[in-house]
Design a protein around this motif. Structure first.
Motif, mmCIF file in Angstrom:
data_model
loop_
_atom_site.group_PDB
_atom_site.id
_atom_site.type_symbol
_atom_site.label_atom_id
_atom_site.label_comp_id
_atom_site.label_asym_id
_atom_site.label_seq_id
_atom_site.Cartn_x
_atom_site.Cartn_y
_atom_site.Cartn_z
ATOM 1 N N MET A 1 -13.307 -55.416 18.949
ATOM 2 C CA MET A 1 -12.146 -56.132 19.491
ATOM 3 C C MET A 1 -11.208 -55.171 20.213
ATOM 4 O O MET A 1 -10.304 -55.605 20.918
ATOM 5 N N ALA A 2 -11.380 -53.883 20.044
ATOM 6 C CA ALA A 2 -10.561 -52.884 20.726
ATOM 7 C C ALA A 2 -11.468 -51.783 21.250
ATOM 8 O O ALA A 2 -12.463 -51.431 20.610
ATOM 9 N N GLN A 3 -11.120 -51.263 22.415
ATOM 10 C CA GLN A 3 -11.865 -50.152 22.993
ATOM 11 C C GLN A 3 -11.409 -48.858 22.322
ATOM 12 O O GLN A 3 -10.251 -48.473 22.431
ATOM 13 N N VAL A 4 -12.303 -48.199 21.603
ATOM 14 C CA VAL A 4 -11.987 -46.939 20.954
ATOM 15 C C VAL A 4 -12.297 -45.822 21.949
ATOM 16 O O VAL A 4 -13.418 -45.737 22.456
ATOM 17 N N PRO A 5 -11.314 -44.979 22.261
ATOM 18 C CA PRO A 5 -11.540 -43.922 23.252
ATOM 19 C C PRO A 5 -12.591 -42.911 22.805
ATOM 20 O O PRO A 5 -12.914 -42.814 21.630
ATOM 21 N N GLN A 6 -13.084 -42.163 23.773
ATOM 22 C CA GLN A 6 -14.090 -41.145 23.510
ATOM 23 C C GLN A 6 -13.435 -39.855 23.043
ATOM 24 O O GLN A 6 -12.311 -39.546 23.425
ATOM 25 N N LEU A 7 -14.149 -39.114 22.232
ATOM 26 C CA LEU A 7 -13.748 -37.762 21.857
ATOM 27 C C LEU A 7 -14.252 -36.787 22.915
ATOM 28 O O LEU A 7 -15.175 -37.116 23.668
ATOM 29 N N PRO A 8 -13.670 -35.591 22.957
ATOM 30 C CA PRO A 8 -14.275 -34.594 23.844
ATOM 31 C C PRO A 8 -15.715 -34.351 23.386
ATOM 32 O O PRO A 8 -15.991 -34.422 22.190
ATOM 33 N N PRO A 9 -16.622 -34.098 24.314
ATOM 34 C CA PRO A 9 -18.030 -33.934 23.915
ATOM 35 C C PRO A 9 -18.222 -32.738 22.991
ATOM 36 O O PRO A 9 -17.529 -31.734 23.108
ATOM 37 N N LYS A 10 -19.162 -32.906 22.075
ATOM 38 C CA LYS A 10 -19.493 -31.801 21.174
ATOM 39 C C LYS A 10 -20.324 -30.785 21.954
ATOM 40 O O LYS A 10 -21.329 -31.122 22.550
ATOM 41 N N ASN A 11 -19.865 -29.561 21.946
ATOM 42 C CA ASN A 11 -20.507 -28.494 22.700
ATOM 43 C C ASN A 11 -21.348 -27.652 21.737
ATOM 44 O O ASN A 11 -20.807 -27.013 20.849
ATOM 45 N N PRO A 12 -22.691 -27.634 21.917
ATOM 46 C CA PRO A 12 -23.516 -26.844 21.000
ATOM 47 C C PRO A 12 -23.248 -25.339 21.119
ATOM 48 O O PRO A 12 -23.588 -24.574 20.231
ATOM 49 N N PHE A 13 -22.606 -24.938 22.219
ATOM 50 C CA PHE A 13 -22.304 -23.528 22.434
ATOM 51 C C PHE A 13 -20.824 -23.226 22.219
ATOM 52 O O PHE A 13 -20.318 -22.208 22.678
#
Length: 196
Positions: free
Chosen positions: A65-77
């Motif tokens: 019912m609500a748009q949950v924002p994205q987190l910054p991408p997980k960087n493997p490095f």
């Protein structure tokens, strides 16, 4: 006058689990006059995986019912010694929280309040939000509060009355007072106000 909710993600610190394993956590500061929050000023430390947990909980609880924002991408490095990567991650985490705080539906989620205003672990936040603890969400939030963040007057009273070793030196008192009164003037602190 509309309520204001300001959130900061700052002060990255490396925490060591043991000799071989370390992680970074961040201070999450909240200042608000919104009726959504019982506690108007809070500071907690959270690590990236706790932000991931929060996003998953908000997504599950809002039932699309609500748009949950994205987190910054997980960087493997991702490097704990790379200042640019750390700065970019902090900016992304702060933007994530700012967007969440714009949504009245997400603001009503108890997991968000536990995340922002308690030091509970993910397991304990989950149990508390599900009503499986001896304390309620409100009790968890109020019980987690540190006296020194109530007000400058309370801080000074506590320092003289209780002789708290963390608060009785004038240097420490001045540091906390400046944090309380002038958080927006500190270097490298991003400040944002979200009006609902």
């Amino acid at each position: 006058m509309q309520p204001v909710i300001s959130v900061w993600v700052r002060d990255p610190r490396i925490q060591k689990n043991d000799f071989w394993h370390a992680y970074m956590d961040y201070e999450v500061c909240l200042h608000t006059d919104s009726v959504f929050f019982n506690k108007k000023i809070s500071r907690v430390r959270r690590r990236f995986r706790e932000f991931v947990w929060l996003r998953q909980r908000l997504q599950a609880n809002s039932m699309l019912m609500a748009q949950v924002p994205q987190l910054p991408p997980k960087n493997p490095f991702f490097s704990l010694n790379n200042a640019q990567q750390i700065s970019e991650r902090m900016a992304g985490l702060q933007s994530f929280l700012e967007q969440i705080l714009l949504s009245p539906l997400l603001l009503s989620d108890s997991c968000l309040h536990l995340f922002l205003q308690t030091e509970l672990s993910m397991t304990k936040m989950e149990a508390c939000a599900a009503g499986k603890t001896r304390y309620s969400v409100v009790e968890a939030v109020q019980g987690c509060g540190v006296r020194r963040f109530q007000s400058l007057e309370d801080l000074q009273k506590d320092a003289t009355t209780y002789g708290d070793s963390d608060s009785d030196s004038s240097e420490s008192l001045n540091k906390v007072a400046s944090d309380l009164m002038g958080i927006e003037q500190e270097p490298n602190v991003c400040c944002s106000s979200a009006s609902l």
